[in-house]
Design an enzyme around this catalytic site. Sequence first.
Site, short mmCIF file in Angstrom:
data_model
loop_
_atom_site.label_atom_id
_atom_site.label_comp_id
_atom_site.label_asym_id
_atom_site.label_seq_id
_atom_site.Cartn_x
_atom_site.Cartn_y
_atom_site.Cartn_z
CD GLU A 48 -2.90 1.26 2.25
OE1 GLU A 48 -2.92 0.41 3.15
OE2 GLU A 48 -3.81 2.07 2.04
CB CYS A 240 -7.34 3.09 3.91
SG CYS A 240 -7.79 2.30 5.45
CG ASN A 374 -9.16 -2.35 2.75
OD1 ASN A 374 -8.60 -3.42 2.90
ND2 ASN A 374 -8.89 -1.30 3.49
CD GLU A 375 -9.30 -2.28 7.63
OE1 GLU A 375 -9.51 -1.09 7.97
OE2 GLU A 375 -8.39 -2.97 8.10
#
Length: 656
Positions: A48, A240, A374-375
């Site tokens: 990332e 993120c 993602n989250e």
Amino acid sequence: MKLKLNLIVAILLAGSICASAQQVNSLSINLKKAGAPIQPTMYGIFFEDINFAADGGLYAELVKNRSFEFPYSLQGWKAFGKVEIKDDGPFERCPHYARLSDPGHAHKQTGLDNEGFFGIGVKEGLEYKLTFWGRTPEGGSGAIRAELANTTSMEEVHYFCQETITVSGSEWKKYEATLTPTKTDPKAILRIFLEAPRTTVDIEHISLMPVDAIEGVYRADLAQALADLHPGIFRFPGGCIVEGTDLATRYNWKNSVGPVENRPINENRWEYTFPHRFYPDYFQSYGLGFYEFFRLSEIIGSEPLPIVSCGLACQFQNDSPDAHVPVCELEPYVQDALDLIEFANGPADSKWGSLRAQMGHPEPFNLKYIGVGNEQWDQLYPDHLKPFVEALRKAHPEIKIVGSSGPDSEGAQFDFLWPEMKKLGADLVDEHFYRPYEWFLSQGARYDNYDRKGPKVFAGEYACHAKGKKWNHFYASLLEAAFMTGLERNADVVHMATYAPLFAHVEGWQWRPDLIWYDNLSSFRTVSWHVQQLYGQYRGENTLPLTMNGTPVCGDEGQNGLFASAVKDGKNIYVKVVNTSGEPQNLNFEFTGLKKKNTIKGIKTINLCSDKLYEDNSIEVPCNIVPTEQEFKAEGKCIDAQIDAYCFSIFVLAYE
Ligand code: AHR
């Protein structure tokens, strides 16, 4: 507590006697039948662009804001004399460029300084390729002089190498020169002067790359640190940043491909996520884009796993449902995912496959996995994921889909999302856990009772974060090694695992601990890196049942802080043992399920041990704590051994 200073875990005594006078931890390893195959994807990496991992890190570009596209066009630059920023340049999606004109007096100067990322690190004698696009808008011939300089130096002359480049004609052309510094400097600047005859020169996409960058893209030491991990899977581009702080700042893979000069920049959400570590000039140039990620997967021998936005902006940062794309408007996002598969795998004459071919890779990248979201959490996530699953299954039944269990390692959202992922038929579910010591010590058996019929596990982000000790240190890495014996033992259900985050610049981090650290000239591999490396190197082909008194060895009461697992690799056996206690432990390996004539021979041990629990490696001492190898002389069906206090040992044995 006084710890034993001798780091060498010695291993000892061969023997066929299974009992000993001292307390012995008897580990029974059953060789009768090979257990679950360990997936080649089991241990991997997760990239990332956080902590200046891309620009300023793995992407070898040394010039910041090379195309003047930052919102403040001269961020990263200092302009002097007569400099104007124009916006009708040759690259449609990056239209800005600088116009350098005569300052109006023979003793004045026009030009630009670039500060790089925390300075420009250059090495004596290494060549640096300077490229830029230029023209003389009024025609004729002009010139610029490029220098590497240190303007904070007390030396008589600031610059330590320079080259003059002639720019001619009113058509944009690419120019190139080589700068070879006469000294090493971690914090140089790139200085550009408008040179005599001071004809106006337009200049755009000014790039400086070390010639040792792998394929002209990847910083050599950092790419090597990835290759040395033997990663089986490579997840990118985040995290993120896939989601963005808002949808406008999500990672848009289509902006990250094609000629680098025409890739629009993106705001990096890690610029401002933590205001106590604020980096106002943190943008993504997308120089390290999806093509470069796919290519890197190929170079380091791992399966690519791209993650795409599911139309939900970061839920940590957006409470309002209006921040997200309504499900009925998701079509362009779903199309992005389908187009990505075409970009990776489509024929060289398909729309997106032809772009890949133009970029230098006519053969497909053989993509097998895609992650969506993602989250994410709440009902919103399964609702958003569903149209992706339907479209992907229809168009690409061969591609495995990775869903998410949200940001928590357990709890309400986790318990809600797992069954939802199963219902939707996700092939793998991404779990994240940045957790303290106690969690890692208690989770050795986490996967022992997972549903064997559901999706497989992708432990996609994890690291041991001690309370108040959110930096890399040996003890946290040791607990990661201990926890990983549980991943290995459950290789039938855990198919992928990636530590996070991967990279951090010592002057530009937002999040720690991280796996690999660097400054502008050097890098070091943390103890956690060595843990990952050892698991990758000694991955093995199949699990072997390993028990102590009939139960798995996962730090349970009465197990003396031990965690252990075993795998088979052809005729080799790798027994991984982690001693989380402050006492050395006697071990006895009892091999069962062997034919009478068979015997086991010790070969060597690899030991990552230390009494420096709160230390790690560093730029100054990169090998403070590293694995050591010892010969392991032993033979029989029962073998005695010892493991030191606070130690991760791999016992390499072979059977005949
Ligand atoms: O690894 C850092 C961040 O942690 C990732 O971007 C995110 O997925 C998680 O919250």
